[in-house]
Motif scaffolding. Structure first.
Motif, mmCIF file in Angstrom:
data_model
loop_
_atom_site.group_PDB
_atom_site.id
_atom_site.type_symbol
_atom_site.label_atom_id
_atom_site.label_comp_id
_atom_site.label_asym_id
_atom_site.label_seq_id
_atom_site.Cartn_x
_atom_site.Cartn_y
_atom_site.Cartn_z
ATOM 1 N N GLN A 706 -12.478 28.290 -1.425
ATOM 2 C CA GLN A 706 -11.546 29.402 -1.320
ATOM 3 C C GLN A 706 -10.107 28.945 -1.504
ATOM 4 N N SER A 707 -9.832 27.688 -1.142
ATOM 5 C CA SER A 707 -8.470 27.176 -1.329
ATOM 6 C C SER A 707 -8.102 27.087 -2.801
ATOM 7 N N ASN A 710 -6.520 30.466 -3.894
ATOM 8 C CA ASN A 710 -5.197 30.779 -3.338
ATOM 9 C C ASN A 710 -4.327 29.529 -3.235
ATOM 10 N N ASP A 712 -1.805 28.438 -5.092
ATOM 11 C CA ASP A 712 -0.373 28.671 -5.265
ATOM 12 C C ASP A 712 0.249 29.232 -3.997
ATOM 13 N N ILE A 713 -0.454 30.136 -3.355
ATOM 14 C CA ILE A 713 0.069 30.734 -2.117
ATOM 15 C C ILE A 713 0.165 29.672 -1.022
#
Length: 910
Positions: A706-707, A710, A712-713
Motif C-alpha cells: 500500500q505504501s 501513496n 508521494d504523499i
C-alpha cells in the motif's frame, strides 16, 4: 505425498549438549542444540535469531566463532555460516565428543582419543586437518580448554583423572598432571593467570595453579552430585559458579574461600552448561530439562535472582488441544506443567501459573515438583468464556478433584471441583458445555456430576437407578460430552455402555451397548456423531440422535492413543501405538490417508481451519506441527494427494522442515522464513501449480504494497520542515521592471563577467551515458531470457517501497527529443520493455496479485508519458490492458455472488 506433511516442532529450547556463547559487537548470542538441529538466541531478551536446517544425526558438540558455527554429529563436523552449511569435515573414524575454537583453528576430539586440528580460514581450499594427535590407551579425554596467555597450549582432562598440557603446534605433550583420583568432568580458565578450575566426578572442585602444579583451594559439594559445569565471574567479583548433576547451582567466593550461596532446584535435571557473561554480573545456565535461565547478582545478600528464562516441557506431553482459533496450543505434560504454546510467535509461549510454587517451595525447602499438581490426563476448554471466568477444567492423575484455570490471566482458578464427597475416587473425564457455564466430571467410580464454573458449586449429579450404588455407570467413566444446545449429555463407561442423558433434568433417556470395553470417546457437536475407541482397535461412529452405529473403521493393529474430528466433521483422525496416523472420511466411510511415523503418536489435535495438525510423540518433549498440503494443492480430487489404503513412511523432524531460517525480529507476527535465498534465478523455487480460477496473493504485509500507491504523499508528509533561510548575497533592493498588466516583475540576475551561461557539454552528455547495471537490472534481464520471473519477483518483494521506487525511476527517459530510432536503442527503453513483459506475464499467471497491481500502478505513474509517446510501447501497454481486464473480470465474478448475498441480507428486515 500425504495430506499432512511434517512442518516444524515447537516447545524445544535445548538438549543435553553444552551451549556455546559468543559476543558480536555489543550483543551476546548463545547457540544451543535441539537434537538434529541448532538455534541461536540473543541473550538480551532470549529472542530467537537463527534456526538451522536438520542434520542426519543428533548433535554431540557445538562451537562458535563470529558468524561460523561448528557442529559435531556422528563422525562428522559441519561448518555453518549463520544458517547455511559451508563445508563438512570428515576425518574422524569414531564419534566426536567435543569441539573447541582455538584462534584460527578448531580442535575436535573423538571417543577413541584422536585429536584433529582444523583451519577454517580457507574453507574452500581444503577440508584436510592441519594436525593430528593420538592419545594413549590409558588416557581417555573428557574435556579441554585453553589457558589464557599460553600460546598454542591446550589443557585436556581425562576419564582416568589425569590432565595433560599439549602444544598443538609442535604436537608434543609438555606436562602431565597426576589429578585427584577421580574423573575430570569439566575444566575452565580463571581471570587470574596460570589458574584453572577443575571439576571432578566425586563432587570436588580444584582451583589449581598449572604453572607451579600447586593447588590453590578445593571446594566440595559431594552431597549434590558430580560437578558438571564451571564458570568464573569476569566483572570483578571473585566468584566461581558450579553446576551439579542434581540441578543445583553453587556460588563460591574465592577470596573468602567458602560457599556464598546455593540456588536450589535451579533446574529439574542435571546442569549442562554455565557461563558468566563478559563483564556483567549475569550467569547463564542450561539443563537437560529443556530450559535456559539467566540469573543476575543484584541482591544485597549476593544471591542470584532469576532474570529471564525460556523453557518447554521437561517430560513428554500427554494431551494437547488447539486454542484461540489455532494460534495457540494448550499442552499438559508428565512434568506436571500446563503450558500454552504460540504457533506464530515462540516468545509468547508460557507455563500457566500454579500460585507461587517457587516461593512456597523455597519457604518449605522442598522441590517445586513436589508442590505442583499431578500430571494432567484430560482437559477441556471453552473460548467463549475467556473474559468472564475460568474457562479450562483439568483432570489429574490419581486425583479426586478437578481444577479450573483462567486463560486470560494464565493462572489456576480459585475453585476446586470435588465430585461425590461420600466416595472419593479419581476424576477420569471432563467436559465444558457449549455455553461455557457448566463443567461435567466423570470419576473412576462411575459418578458423573455437574458444576457451575463461575461459582464452583455443584448443580446436581447424573444417576441411573438401575445401576448398583445409584451411579451413572457401574464402571469407570471414560468420557463425557455435551451437545451444542445443552439438551443432551452423553457419557461412556469402561464396560462398553453409552448413555444419553437429559442435560437439565439429569434423567437417563437412552442407552446402548458397544459390546467391548471402551477406552475413549470424542463427540462432534455440529453433526451429532460420537466416535468411540474400544480395546479391539476398532473405531465406531454412532449417531447420538438416531441411537445407532453409522460407521466402523478398522485398520489399527495396536492401542489407539487419540482421535479427533475436523472442524467440519468430514474427517476423523486417529493415532495408534503401531506408529500410524490414519485419516478417515466420514461421508465416504473409508480411509483416505495413512502415515507411519518412526516415533508413535500419543496425542493429536487439528486446528479449526484444518491447516495445521499438532501431535505429540513417545519420549519427545516437543509438539510437532504438520501442514495440510491439500489446502495448498491445485488438485481438485482428494485421491491425487492422499495415499488411500497405502501407508506412507515419514520421519519425525527435529525442529523444522526448512533449509535454514533467520528470524530478524521476533516481536512481529511474521512466520519463520527460509533464509537460503540466493541471487541466482535457478535457486528460486517456481510456483509449481496455480489453483484454477483463483489468484495467489504475495503474503506481504499490507503496509508494504500500500505504501507504493501513496509513496508521494508519504514523502511529502515525512519531509522535514526547515526554517526559511536568508538568501546569500541578496541585494537590499530587488530590481524590477514595469509590465503591461501592472504586476511587478523582477529582473533576472545577470551573469558575472567571464561566467559561461551555456550548459556544460559533459553535463548534457551525462544523460546519454546510460543507467548503471544493478542487481535489479541483472535479474530482470536474466529472468526475461529464461522466461521465469520468480527470481525477479522474490527480489523486488524484498525491497523497501522507497528502494523499489528508486529502482523504477532509474529507467526514466529524461531526454525525449531525440529520434525514435536512437530512443529504442537506449538501455532505459529496453528496460521499460522488459518490465512491461514482466507485468503481462505475472498478471496472466495470477501470482502475487495485489503486489504486482501496486508495482504496475507505480510503474505507469513514472513511465506513463514515455509509453504514450512511443508506438512500440503502446502496443505492449494495450496487451497489458487486455490481460488486466480479462483477469480482473474473472476475479470480479468471484466476488459477485458474495456481494449479492451481503446486499440481500443488509436490506432484509427480520
Amino acid at each position: 505425498m500425504g495430506i499432512f506433511e511434517p512442518f516444524r516442532a515447537i516447545g524445544y529450547i535445548t538438549t543435553g549438549v553444552p551451549f556455546s556463547v559468543q559476543r558480536l559487537g555489543t550483543e551476546t548470542f548463545v547457540t544451543v542444540s535441539l537434537g538434529k538441529a541448532f538455534q541461536v538466541y540473543n541473550c538480551a531478551k532470549l529472542t530467537l535469531v537463527i534456526v538451522s536446517p536438520q542434520l542426519p544425526h543428533k548433535i554431540r558438540a557445538l562451537a562458535c566463532y563470529r558468524d561460523f558455527t561448528f557442529v559435531a554429529y556422528a563422525t562428522h563436523i559441519a561448518v555453518f555460516k549463520r544458517a547455511h552449511q559451508v563445508t563438512l569435515w570428515s576425518r574422524h573414524s569414531a564419534k566426536v565428543n567435543s569441539l573447541m575454537v582455538f584462534g584460527d583453528y578448531v580442535i575436535s576430539v573423538d571417543v577413541d582419543g584422536n585429536l584433529f586440528i582444523w583451519g577454517f580460514k580457507g574453507l574452500d581450499e581444503s577440508n584436510v586437518p592441519v594436525g593430528h594427535i593420538l592419545f594413549e590407551d590409558k588416557f581417555t579425554p573428557t574435556c579441554m580448554m585453553h589457558p589464557d596467555t599460553y600460546l598454542n597450549k591446550v589443557l585436556i582432562g581425562s576419564q582416568e583423572g589425569g590432565l595433560q598440557l599439549w602444544n598443538v603446534s609442535t604436537k608434543k605433550m609438555l606436562y602431565e598432571f597426576k589429578g585427584w583420583g577421580s574423573s575430570v568432568t569439566s575444566c575452565v580458565s580463571s581471570p587470574a593467570l596460570d589458574v584453572v578450575a577443575v571439576g571432578c566426578l566425586d563432587g570436588k572442585i580444584h582451583v589449581h595453579n598449572i604453572r607451579y602444579d600447586e593447588e590453590v583451594v578445593t571446594f566440595v559439594h559431594s552431597m549434590r552430585g558430580a560437578v558438571t559445569s564451571l564458570s568464573f565471574s569476569t566483572d570483578g567479583q571473585p566468584l566461581l559458579a558450579s553446576g551439579g548433576s542434581s540441578g543445583v547451582i553453587s556460588i563460591w567466593n574465592l577470596e573468602k574461600r567458602k560457599l556464598q550461596s546455593v540456588v536450589r532446584d535451579a533446574h529439574d535435571s542435571s546442569i549442562i552448561s554455565l557461563h558468566f557473561l563478559a563483564n556483567e554480573p549475569v550467569l547463564m545456565s542450561s539443563s537437560a530439562d529443556n530450559s535456559i535461565k539467566i540469573w543476575i547478582f543484584d541482591t544485597t545478600d549476593g544471591d542470584p535472582r532469576l532474570l529471564r528464562f525460556r523453557s518447554g516441557h521437561s517430560a513428554p506431553p500427554l494431551c494437547i488441544r488447539f486454542y484461540a482459533n489455532g494460534r495457540h496450543i494448550l499442552s499438559a505434560g508428565q512434568d506436571r506443567a500446563f503450558r500454552l504454546f504460540s504457533v506464530i510467535q515462540d516468545q509468547q509461549s508460557r507455563e500457566l501459573s500454579q500460585r507461587h510454587v517457587s516461593k512456597r517451595a523455597k519457604k518449605l525447602r522442598v522441590k517445586e515438583e513436589e508442590l505442583k499438581l499431578k500430571p494432567v490426563i484430560a482437559f477441556d476448554c471453552a473460548e467463549i468464556r475467556e473474559r468472564d471466568w475460568c474457562n479450562v477444567v483439568t483432570c489429574h492423575m490419581d486425583t479426586a478433584q478437578a481444577y479450573v484455570w483462567r486463560l486470560q490471566n494464565f493462572v489456576i482458578g480459585e475453585h476446586i471441583l470435588r465430585p461425590c464427597l461420600e466416595n472419593l475416587t479419581p476424576v477420569k473425564a471432563c467436559t465444558i458445555s457449549a455455553c461455557g457455564n457448566f463443567a461435567i466430571l466423570g470419576t473412576a467410580g462411575g459418578w458423573i456430576e455437574r458444576f457451575n464454573l463461575q461459582s464452583g458449586i455443584s448443580r446436581g449429579s447424573y444417576m441411573d437407578v438401575s445401576e448398583r450404588g445409584s451411579c451413572a455407570h457401574e464402571s469407570e467413566v471414560v468420557g463425557v460430552a455435551c451437545d451444542s444446545t445443552n439438551t443432551q449429555m452423553i457419557s461412556a463407561g469402561y464396560h462398553g455402555d453409552v448413555k444419553v442423558w437429559d442435560f437439565k433434568g439429569r434423567a437417563l433417556k437412552f442407552r446402548w451397548e458397544v459390546g467391548c470395553p471402551l477406552v475413549k470417546i470424542v463427540y462432534h457437536r455440529l453433526n451429532g456423531l460420537l466416535a468411540t475407541v474400544a480395546d479391539d482397535f476398532v473405531i465406531r461412529l454412532f449417531d447420538a440422535m438416531a441411537l445407532r452405529m453409522v460407521r466402523k473403521f478398522e485398520g489399527h493393529t495396536d492401542r489407539i492413543t487419540d482421535l479427533c474430528f475436523s472442524e467440519d466433521g468430514k474427517w476423523l483422525l486417529s493415532s495408534s501405538m503401531d506408529g500410524t496416523l490414519r485419516i478417515w472420511d466420514v461421508i465416504l466411510a473409508r480411509q483416505i490417508d495413512a502415515v507411519h511415523v518412526d516415533v508413535s503418536i500419543t496425542a493429536l489435535s487439528l486446528s479449526p481451519n484444518m491447516d495445521v495438525l499438532a501431535t505429540t510423540h513417545v519420549d519427545q518433549n516437543g509438539v510437532y506441527l504438520w501442514a495440510n498440503q491439500s489446502m495448498f494443492s491445485g488438485a481438485s480430487n482428494i485421491d491425487s494427494y492422499a495415499s488411500g489404503k497405502e501407508v506412507v513412511n515419514v520421519k519425525l523432524l527435529s525442529l523444522s522442515s526448512v533449509e535454514g531460517s533467520n528470524v530478524e525480529n521476533e516481536d512481529t507476527d511474521k512466520p519463520i522464513v527460509n533464509q537460503s535465498v540466493s541471487n541466482e534465478a535457478s535457486t528460486f523455487p517456481a510456483f509449481s501449480q496455480q489453483i484454477p480460477d483463483l489468484v495467489t496473493l504475495s503474503l506481504l504485509p499490507k503496509s508494504q504494497w500500500q505504501s507504493l500507491i501513496n509513496l508521494d504523499i508519504i514523502k511529502v508528509r515525512n519531509k522535514p520542515i526547515e526554517p526559511p533561510k536568508k538568501p546569500e548575497k541578496a541585494p537590499f533592493f530587488l530590481p524590477s521592471v514595469p509590465s503591461l498588466s501592472g504586476e511587478i516583475l523582477f529582473k533576472p540576475s545577470e551573469p558575472v563577467d567571464g561566467e559561461d551561461t551555456k550548459p556544460d557539454k559533459a553535463e548534457s552528455d551525462e544523460r546519454k551515458v546510460g543507467i548503471p547495471v544493478t542487481q535489479f537490472l541483472e535479474l530482470l534481464q536474466s529472468s526475461s531470457e529464461m522466461k521465469n520471473f520468480s527470481a525477479f519477483t522474490e527480489y523486488i518483494k524484498g525491497l523497501s517501497p522507497s528502494n523499489l521506487d528508486m529502482e523504477l525511476r532509474m529507467f526514466q527517459i529524461i531526454d525525449e527529443d531525440e529520434d525514435e530510432e536512437e530512443l529504442v536503442k537506449r538501455p532505459e527503453f529496453i528496460s521499460i520493455e522488459l518490465l512491461l513483459d514482466y507485468f503481462i506475464h505475472e498478471i496472466s499467471c495470477r501470482n502475487n496479485f495485489e503486489f504486482v497491481q501496486a508495482v504496475t500502478r507505480l510503474f505507469l505513474k513514472i513511465h506513463g508519458e514515455t509509453i504514450r509517446c512511443n508506438s512500440k510501447l503502446q502496443d505492449k501497454a494495450r496487451k497489458l490492458l487486455d490481460t488486466q481486464s480479462a483477469i480482473w473480470q474473472r476475479v470480479d465474478k468471484l466476488f459477485q455472488s458474495t456481494r449479492c448475498m451481503v446486499t440481500f441480507l443488509s436490506n432484509s428486515q427480520f
